[in-house]
Design a protein around this motif. Structure first.
Motif, short mmCIF file in Angstrom:
data_model
loop_
_atom_site.label_atom_id
_atom_site.label_comp_id
_atom_site.label_asym_id
_atom_site.label_seq_id
_atom_site.Cartn_x
_atom_site.Cartn_y
_atom_site.Cartn_z
N ALA A 84 17.17 73.92 22.34
CA ALA A 84 17.50 72.51 22.52
C ALA A 84 18.60 72.41 23.56
CB ALA A 84 17.97 71.90 21.19
N TRP A 85 18.82 71.19 24.08
CA TRP A 85 19.93 70.99 25.01
C TRP A 85 20.46 69.57 24.91
CZ3 TRP A 85 19.57 67.35 28.91
CH2 TRP A 85 18.29 66.99 29.34
N TYR A 86 21.72 69.41 25.35
CA TYR A 86 22.37 68.09 25.32
C TYR A 86 23.39 68.03 26.44
CZ TYR A 86 26.42 70.35 23.10
OH TYR A 86 27.50 71.15 22.84
N PHE A 140 4.36 77.56 23.29
CA PHE A 140 3.48 76.88 22.36
C PHE A 140 4.07 75.62 21.74
CE2 PHE A 140 2.20 81.44 22.02
CZ PHE A 140 0.99 81.31 22.69
N ARG A 141 5.28 75.24 22.13
CA ARG A 141 5.92 74.06 21.57
C ARG A 141 5.18 72.80 22.02
NH1 ARG A 141 11.25 74.00 24.07
NH2 ARG A 141 9.92 74.50 25.85
N THR A 142 5.27 71.74 21.22
CA THR A 142 4.43 70.56 21.50
C THR A 142 5.15 69.22 21.56
OG1 THR A 142 3.92 70.33 19.15
CG2 THR A 142 2.37 71.62 20.49
N ASN A 143 6.32 69.08 20.91
CA ASN A 143 6.92 67.74 20.84
C ASN A 143 8.43 67.82 20.61
OD1 ASN A 143 7.41 67.05 17.61
ND2 ASN A 143 5.78 68.56 17.95
N TRP A 144 9.13 66.80 21.10
CA TRP A 144 10.59 66.80 21.06
C TRP A 144 11.14 65.42 20.75
CZ3 TRP A 144 7.28 68.96 24.42
CH2 TRP A 144 7.32 70.35 24.56
N VAL A 145 12.04 65.32 19.78
CA VAL A 145 12.76 64.07 19.55
C VAL A 145 13.81 64.00 20.64
CG1 VAL A 145 14.32 65.19 17.88
CG2 VAL A 145 14.11 62.70 17.94
N THR A 146 13.82 62.87 21.38
CA THR A 146 14.64 62.76 22.59
C THR A 146 15.46 61.49 22.58
OG1 THR A 146 12.90 63.95 23.80
CG2 THR A 146 14.55 62.78 25.11
N PHE A 147 16.75 61.64 22.87
CA PHE A 147 17.68 60.52 22.95
C PHE A 147 17.99 60.25 24.42
CE2 PHE A 147 18.31 62.48 18.86
CZ PHE A 147 18.61 61.44 17.99
N TYR A 148 17.96 58.96 24.80
CA TYR A 148 18.24 58.55 26.18
C TYR A 148 19.44 57.61 26.19
CZ TYR A 148 13.39 60.01 27.12
OH TYR A 148 12.20 60.73 27.23
N CYS A 179 17.76 66.61 23.27
CA CYS A 179 16.35 66.78 22.89
C CYS A 179 16.17 68.09 22.15
CB CYS A 179 15.42 66.72 24.10
SG CYS A 179 15.75 67.93 25.39
N CYS A 180 15.32 68.07 21.13
CA CYS A 180 15.01 69.26 20.36
C CYS A 180 13.65 69.07 19.69
CB CYS A 180 16.09 69.55 19.32
SG CYS A 180 16.22 68.30 18.01
N GLU A 181 13.09 70.14 19.18
CA GLU A 181 11.80 70.10 18.50
C GLU A 181 11.84 69.15 17.30
OE1 GLU A 181 8.62 71.57 18.69
OE2 GLU A 181 9.15 72.04 20.76
N ALA A 182 10.72 68.51 17.04
CA ALA A 182 10.65 67.53 15.95
C ALA A 182 9.60 67.92 14.91
CB ALA A 182 10.36 66.14 16.52
N ALA A 183 8.33 67.54 15.15
CA ALA A 183 7.27 67.80 14.18
C ALA A 183 6.75 69.22 14.31
CB ALA A 183 6.13 66.80 14.39
N MET A 223 8.64 69.51 27.44
CA MET A 223 10.03 69.22 27.06
C MET A 223 10.77 68.56 28.22
SD MET A 223 12.94 71.90 25.76
CE MET A 223 14.36 71.31 24.82
N PRO A 224 11.58 67.53 27.94
CA PRO A 224 12.39 66.92 29.00
C PRO A 224 13.24 67.98 29.71
CG PRO A 224 12.47 65.59 27.02
CD PRO A 224 11.77 66.85 26.65
N LYS A 225 13.37 67.82 31.01
CA LYS A 225 14.11 68.78 31.81
C LYS A 225 15.55 68.30 32.04
CE LYS A 225 9.94 70.30 34.23
NZ LYS A 225 9.26 70.45 35.54
N PRO A 226 16.49 69.24 32.18
CA PRO A 226 17.88 68.86 32.42
C PRO A 226 18.08 68.00 33.66
CG PRO A 226 17.75 71.17 31.76
CD PRO A 226 16.34 70.70 31.98
N THR A 227 17.13 68.02 34.59
CA THR A 227 17.24 67.19 35.79
C THR A 227 17.03 65.71 35.47
OG1 THR A 227 14.90 67.67 36.25
CG2 THR A 227 16.55 69.00 37.40
#
Length: 245
Positions: free
Chosen positions: A212-214, A236-244, A72-76, A61-65
């Motif tokens: 999730a975080w924003y 066990f999480r695997t993927n995140w939809v992420t906005f940049y 970003c949050c879980e997707a599939a 998962m993307p880090k707040p740094t």
């Protein structure tokens, strides 16, 4: 008439201050422009990320740094509870950073989403591309609303209660919509249609997966379901939809 040396120094200092103030104003405006706008209804929290790029981040998962991440949050869906990351443990084929990855076949998925070069598209799963073909990211999930109409709800899903989340399009903007409290799936779908979304695609939830975080207008990180970081399923999480931005 020639300027005295001290007059030249003052003039240069003044010009430097003006440039600095303009630069600070520019960055302040940029920060505000890329803030996540949050709207609420009686039953929903709605997050509108202001972004220039999207990706499906896999494995970590993307880090707040990472200052360029807006939301970003879980997707599939994730298949098995594996400590080692594998793309084949993500439900159906997916696109990460412009590359197509093979996932496991998931019968529950009925729709998909792709983004690339500033454009996005919601679609039925059957239309998901077989190659990346210029799309930067994409994944498959349960299609909730398509072209303004709610998709048929199975009798198995209809009465299920949870706090649901979806990737949506409303008024030509992308947003993440989340139930404020536990409700039936049927009720969540009705709330999405009441909010008049054009498209809605389910996002994986449940304890661990719902974290999730924003970033808010001040650039500060705001966590959603922070308590999920301490539950066993979190690893066990695997993927995140992420906005940049």
């Amino acid at each position: 008439m020639k300027l005295l040396p001290n007059v030249l120094v003052v003039a240069k200092w003044r010009d430097g201050v003006v440039r600095l103030l303009m630069l600070c104003l520019f960055f302040a405006l940029q920060m505000d422009a890329f803030a996540v706008d949050v709207e609420t209804t009686d039953h929903l929290n709605v997050y509108y990320p202001e972004f220039t790029k999207m990706d499906l981040v896999c494995g970590q998962m993307p880090k707040p740094t990472q200052k360029d991440v807006e939301f970003c949050c879980e997707a599939a869906f994730t298949g098995e509870l594996l400590l080692k990351f594998e793309h084949q443990n993500i439900a159906d084929n997916h696109i990460c950073n412009g590359a197509m990855k093979k996932g496991y076949r998931c019968k529950a998925n009925s729709g998909a989403f792709v983004w690339g070069k500033g454009k996005w598209k919601f679609m039925r799963k059957a239309s998901f591309p077989t190659e990346a073909g210029g799309w930067n990211m994409g994944f498959c999930q349960l299609l909730i609303v398509y072209n303004g109409s709610a998709r048929p709800i199975s009798e198995k899903m209809r009465p299920r209660k949870s706090i649901y989340r979806a990737l949506c399009e409303k008024g030509g903007r992308l947003c993440i919509i989340e139930a404020k409290k536990t409700m039936k799936y049927e009720t969540f779908v009705q709330q999405l249609t009441n909010y008049k979304v054009t498209h809605a695609l389910y996002l994986d939830m449940g304890m661990g997966w719902n974290y999730a975080w924003y970033r808010d207008e001040a650039g500060e990180v705001k966590e959603i379901f922070p308590e999920s970081k301490w539950v066993p399923n979190y690893v066990f999480r695997t993927n995140w939809v992420t906005f940049y931005h």
